[in-house]
Design an enzyme around this catalytic site. Structure first.
Site, PDB file in Angstrom:
ATOM      1  N   GLN A  43      68.256  -2.499  -1.887  1.00 42.57           N
ATOM      2  CA  GLN A  43      67.995  -3.766  -2.529  1.00 42.57           C
ATOM      3  C   GLN A  43      68.964  -3.434  -4.089  1.00 42.57           C
ATOM      4  O   GLN A  43      68.245  -4.880  -4.980  1.00 42.57           O
ATOM      5  CB  GLN A  43      66.575  -2.826  -2.771  1.00 42.57           C
TER       6      GLN A  43
ATOM      7  N   ARG B 207      62.780   6.969  -9.921  1.00 46.75           N
ATOM      8  CA  ARG B 207      62.726   7.152  -8.278  1.00 46.75           C
ATOM      9  C   ARG B 207      63.716   6.258  -7.486  1.00 46.75           C
ATOM     10  O   ARG B 207      63.772   5.324  -8.001  1.00 46.75           O
ATOM     11  CB  ARG B 207      61.847   6.828  -7.146  1.00 46.75           C
TER      12      ARG B 207
ATOM     13  N   HIS C 111      67.025   5.687   2.389  1.00 46.66           N
ATOM     14  CA  HIS C 111      66.245   4.526   2.260  1.00 46.66           C
ATOM     15  C   HIS C 111      66.577   3.280   3.170  1.00 46.66           C
ATOM     16  O   HIS C 111      67.782   2.290   2.675  1.00 46.66           O
ATOM     17  CB  HIS C 111      66.555   3.908   0.922  1.00 46.66           C
TER      18      HIS C 111
ATOM     19  N   ASN D 230      63.601   7.689   3.449  1.00 44.96           N
ATOM     20  CA  ASN D 230      62.392   7.087   3.037  1.00 44.96           C
ATOM     21  C   ASN D 230      61.814   6.367   4.484  1.00 44.96           C
ATOM     22  O   ASN D 230      62.882   5.724   5.146  1.00 44.96           O
ATOM     23  CB  ASN D 230      63.187   5.580   2.439  1.00 44.96           C
ATOM     24  N   GLU D 231      60.633   6.085   4.691  1.00 44.17           N
ATOM     25  CA  GLU D 231      59.708   5.588   5.645  1.00 44.17           C
ATOM     26  C   GLU D 231      61.003   5.795   6.637  1.00 44.17           C
ATOM     27  O   GLU D 231      60.830   4.651   7.925  1.00 44.17           O
ATOM     28  CB  GLU D 231      59.487   4.206   5.461  1.00 44.17           C
TER      29      GLU D 231
ATOM     30  N   ASN E 103      54.306   5.943   0.289  1.00 44.01           N
ATOM     31  CA  ASN E 103      54.298   4.345  -0.019  1.00 44.01           C
ATOM     32  C   ASN E 103      53.034   3.796   0.621  1.00 44.01           C
ATOM     33  O   ASN E 103      53.154   3.160   2.278  1.00 44.01           O
ATOM     34  CB  ASN E 103      55.685   3.553   0.376  1.00 44.01           C
TER      35      ASN E 103
ATOM     36  N   TYR F 134      50.638   0.632   0.773  1.00 45.24           N
ATOM     37  CA  TYR F 134      50.535  -0.734   0.036  1.00 45.24           C
ATOM     38  C   TYR F 134      49.464  -1.574   0.475  1.00 45.24           C
ATOM     39  O   TYR F 134      48.412  -2.745  -0.739  1.00 45.24           O
ATOM     40  CB  TYR F 134      51.384  -1.916   0.531  1.00 45.24           C
TER      41      TYR F 134
ATOM     42  N   GLU G 151      56.016   4.876  -3.837  1.00 43.37           N
ATOM     43  CA  GLU G 151      56.022   3.823  -3.597  1.00 43.37           C
ATOM     44  C   GLU G 151      54.693   2.464  -3.776  1.00 43.37           C
ATOM     45  O   GLU G 151      54.023   3.029  -3.129  1.00 43.37           O
ATOM     46  CB  GLU G 151      56.320   2.864  -2.776  1.00 43.37           C
TER      47      GLU G 151
ATOM     48  N   TRP H  30      56.382  -0.034  -7.336  1.00 45.23           N
ATOM     49  CA  TRP H  30      58.316  -1.217  -6.928  1.00 45.23           C
ATOM     50  C   TRP H  30      58.199  -2.153  -6.941  1.00 45.23           C
ATOM     51  O   TRP H  30      56.777  -3.072  -6.414  1.00 45.23           O
ATOM     52  CB  TRP H  30      57.493  -0.714  -5.099  1.00 45.23           C
TER      53      TRP H  30
ATOM     54  N   GLU I 271      64.513  -7.939  -1.113  1.00 53.72           N
ATOM     55  CA  GLU I 271      63.570  -7.912   0.020  1.00 53.72           C
ATOM     56  C   GLU I 271      63.973  -7.735   1.384  1.00 53.72           C
ATOM     57  O   GLU I 271      63.545  -8.419   2.029  1.00 53.72           O
ATOM     58  CB  GLU I 271      62.232  -8.539  -0.393  1.00 53.72           C
TER      59      GLU I 271
HETATM   60  C1  GBH Z   1      58.614  -0.498   1.393  1.00 55.43           C
HETATM   61  O1  GBH Z   1      58.952  -0.697   2.870  1.00 55.43           O
HETATM   62  C2  GBH Z   1      60.230  -0.160   1.568  1.00 55.43           C
HETATM   63  O2  GBH Z   1      60.379   0.913   1.000  1.00 55.43           O
HETATM   64  C3  GBH Z   1      60.771  -1.264   0.318  1.00 55.43           C
HETATM   65  O3  GBH Z   1      61.782  -1.194   0.767  1.00 55.43           O
HETATM   66  C4  GBH Z   1      60.436  -2.695  -0.514  1.00 55.43           C
HETATM   67  O4  GBH Z   1      61.127  -3.203  -0.165  1.00 55.43           O
HETATM   68  C5  GBH Z   1      58.964  -2.309  -0.139  1.00 55.43           C
HETATM   69  O5  GBH Z   1      57.812  -1.899   0.586  1.00 55.43           O
HETATM   70  C6  GBH Z   1      58.015  -4.059  -0.373  1.00 55.43           C
HETATM   71  O6  GBH Z   1      58.261  -4.175   1.212  1.00 55.43           O
HETATM   72  O7  GBH Z   1      53.652  -6.565   9.352  1.00 55.43           O
HETATM   73  O8  GBH Z   1      53.544  -4.682  10.890  1.00 55.43           O
HETATM   74  O9  GBH Z   1      55.360  -4.399   9.450  1.00 55.43           O
HETATM   75  C7  GBH Z   1      57.371  -1.568   3.788  1.00 55.43           C
HETATM   76  C8  GBH Z   1      57.768  -2.461   4.718  1.00 55.43           C
HETATM   77  C9  GBH Z   1      56.334  -3.477   5.305  1.00 55.43           C
HETATM   78  C10 GBH Z   1      56.112  -1.468   6.160  1.00 55.43           C
HETATM   79  C11 GBH Z   1      54.519  -4.034   5.778  1.00 55.43           C
HETATM   80  C12 GBH Z   1      54.477  -1.775   6.894  1.00 55.43           C
HETATM   81  C13 GBH Z   1      52.776  -3.132   6.955  1.00 55.43           C
HETATM   82  C14 GBH Z   1      52.607  -3.436   8.907  1.00 55.43           C
HETATM   83  N1  GBH Z   1      56.135  -2.333   4.599  1.00 55.43           N
HETATM   84  N2  GBH Z   1      54.486  -3.566   6.715  1.00 55.43           N
HETATM   85  S1  GBH Z   1      54.358  -4.943   9.660  1.00 55.43           S
END
Ligand code: GBH
Length: 511
Positions: free
Chosen positions: A26, A83, A128, A173-174, A338, A340, A413, A455, A462
């Site tokens: 990214q 990170r 990642h 990562n994830e 992570n 959000y 994050e 983040w 993205e």
């Molecule tokens: C993170 O991913 C990443 O680690 C990072 O690279 C990225 O830039 C950042 O977040 C911002 O997006 O709609 O079913 O997928 C997060 C990815 C996206 C996973 C939203 C969970 C929610 C449910 N996330 N998703 S769904």
């Protein structure tokens, strides 16, 4: 607008890490520079139709060449940690089927040394989402157990090269997001899915996410086991009175003790039941199991969550008793979270559901909803999956604390996305401020949280949204790539300054 100072004292420990996060694909760009090999994302973004705005990470925000300037921005904010992830194909262009790219080693050595000179600790992720394309072509990457040996070898090169200075390692990562998006919905490379889950020509959405996830967990275990036995501490000491030729030999054989820690980062959503019924509450447990505990339970307890075993039956792979014991023994030094956003969950096991995310057996029979009685779980944002629900931060941290015996945690994050250029990003400031307050509440109630990474420092690539979604504390103008501070950069600086002041004056009020 919230001020950067939300109280006279802070619940965070005095050695708390404050940082920003990034990832190689990214941020770095320089996709063909200095001997780097192609990775799965290079190939994917160069295939038309995969990225919303048709862009790639070829240049991204050119962090590979501009890292010194970016570290200066971090110094200005006052963070004590950064990170970032290492690009696997920059170190090993062809995985273990070719040589080590010395220029790649030199680059990360420079980055790490420049960080340490500025008093910023490196917090390093091994992968990642990006992996050498060679591994896809040779054996279909995560679908083959062969990848465990590749990941172990890559981890070893990194521990040997950087482990004297890196004290926080993350294997993945994830992996939960990677497995789902690459093998269930097929929106990430290698674009595999089936049936109603997506629009792919190959794959099996009902089995491949679990095969890939299984190989990710075992790859993680191989790297952690290696770190524990060869790098973290020297475990092969004989008692001093038997000190002799054996210990002398071991001295040459065993790396110096590096003394760092190693963990795993999951994307963690919080879920509220759509009603108080037992069925919906059980569905929340299944949603957590199918998204997060899928990886955390094996990494800590050496087995998959019971809810997954029940719903998936033989579609879920099994660990051998050796693997299970190994996983349990090596465990995790910390969990990276992570976080959000949050969703509502409706049960689809005891009652029937309309189609939607989570509603199938493969996804745990727990339908994910944004609204209850016509109102959103939290303020919607320009990013379709992101709702502002700060309570979710407190709750997910508390849940992990209770399930995993208060293992140390880092928020690896947390951030807010916008789709327009906004320098006066009051909504991002409000988001970060309220999520940090909620995190403090969890810490006050006993959660062992040791750091927070925003983040991100800069707007960046993205993934499938390309450059349309912006998470940066700094705006990046394209194509000049000029970095311009947003309000949130100044706010974060003040927040950290206030924290340092509060720590310095801790206990003073009782005098
Ligand atoms: C993170 O991913 C990443 O680690 C990072 O690279 C990225 O830039 C950042 O977040 C911002 O997006 O709609 O079913 O997928 C997060 C990815 C996206 C996973 C939203 C969970 C929610 C449910 N996330 N998703 S769904």
């Amino acid at each position: 607008l919230r001020s950067a100072d939300s109280g006279v004292s802070s619940s965070f420990p005095s050695n708390f890490l404050f940082g920003t996060a990034s990832s190689s694909y990214q941020f770095e760009g320089a996709y063909l520079s200095d001997g780097k090999g192609l990775n799965n994302w290079d190939v994917f973004t160069h295939t038309p139709g995969n990225i919303a705005d048709g862009t790639t990470g070829d240049i991204a925000v050119d962090h590979y060449n501009r890292y010194q300037e970016d570290l200066d921005l971090m110094s200005r904010i006052g963070v004590n940690s950064y990170r970032f992830s290492i690009s696997w194909s920059r170190i090993l262009p062809k995985g273990r089927f070719g040589g080590v790219n010395q220029a790649g080693i030199v680059h990360y050595n420079n980055l790490i040394n420049e960080l340490l000179q500025r008093g910023i600790q490196p917090f390093v992720t091994l992968t990642h989402y990006d992996i050498p394309q060679e591994l896809e072509e040779r054996y279909r990457a995560w679908l083959s157990p062969q990848i465990q040996e590749d990941f172990r070898y890559y981890a070893e090169v990194c521990f040997i090269s950087f482990g004297d200075r890196v004290k926080h390692w993350v294997t993945f990562n994830e992996p939960n997001v990677a497995a789902i998006r690459s093998y269930r919905s097929g929106i990430f490379p290698p674009s595999r899915c089936s049936g109603s889950f997506g629009n792919c020509s190959h794959g099996d959405s009902e089995t491949e996410p679990y095969i890939a996830g299984h190989n990710m967990i075992l790859s993680h275990a191989a790297a952690v086991n290696l770190y524990r036995t060869k790098f973290q501490v020297t475990t092969t000491h004989f008692p001093p009175r038997m000190l002799g030729i054996f210990n002398l030999l071991m001295k040459f054989n065993v790396q110096k003790e590096q003394g760092g820690s190693i963990g795993l980062v999951l994307n963690a959503l919080w879920y509220e039941p759509i009603s108080d019924s037992t069925e919906d509450q059980l569905a929340v447990e299944r949603a957590l199991a199918f998204f997060m505990n899928w990886f955390l339970d094996p990494a800590i307890f050496g087995r998959y969550p019971e809810e997954m075993r029940q719903v998936l039956g033989p579609k879920l792979p099994e660990f051998s008793s050796y693997e299970s014991r190994l996983l349990k023994r090596i465990g995790l030094d910390f969990i990276g979270i992570n976080h959000y956003t949050s969703f509502y969950i409706k049960d689809c096991m005891f009652s029937s559901c309309e189609q939607g995310p989570g509603a199938s057996k493969t996804e745990g029979l727990a339908l994910r909803l944004e609204q209850k009685n016509g109102s959103y779980i939290g303020e919607p944002t320009a990013v379709d999956w992101l709702f502002v629900y700060p309570r979710g931060m407190e709750k997910i941290v508390t849940y992990i604390k209770e399930r995993y015996n208060n293992v140390p945690m880092f928020i690896t994050e947390n951030g807010f996305g916008q789709t327009r250029d906004i320098l006066n990003d009051v909504r991002r400031v409000d988001y970060m401020s309220s999520y940090l307050d909620a995190l403090e509440t969890a810490v006050r109630k006993g959660a062992d949280v040791r750091g927070y990474f925003a983040w991100a420092l800069l707007d960046n690539f993205e993934w499938t949204s390309g450059y349309t979604t912006r998470f940066g504390l700094y705006q990046v103008d394209f194509p000049s790539l000029k970095r311009i501070p947003r309000l949130s950069a100044t706010w974060y600086k003040n927040y950290i300054e206030n924290f340092i002041f509060k720590v310095a004056t801790r206990g003073a009020s009782s005098l």
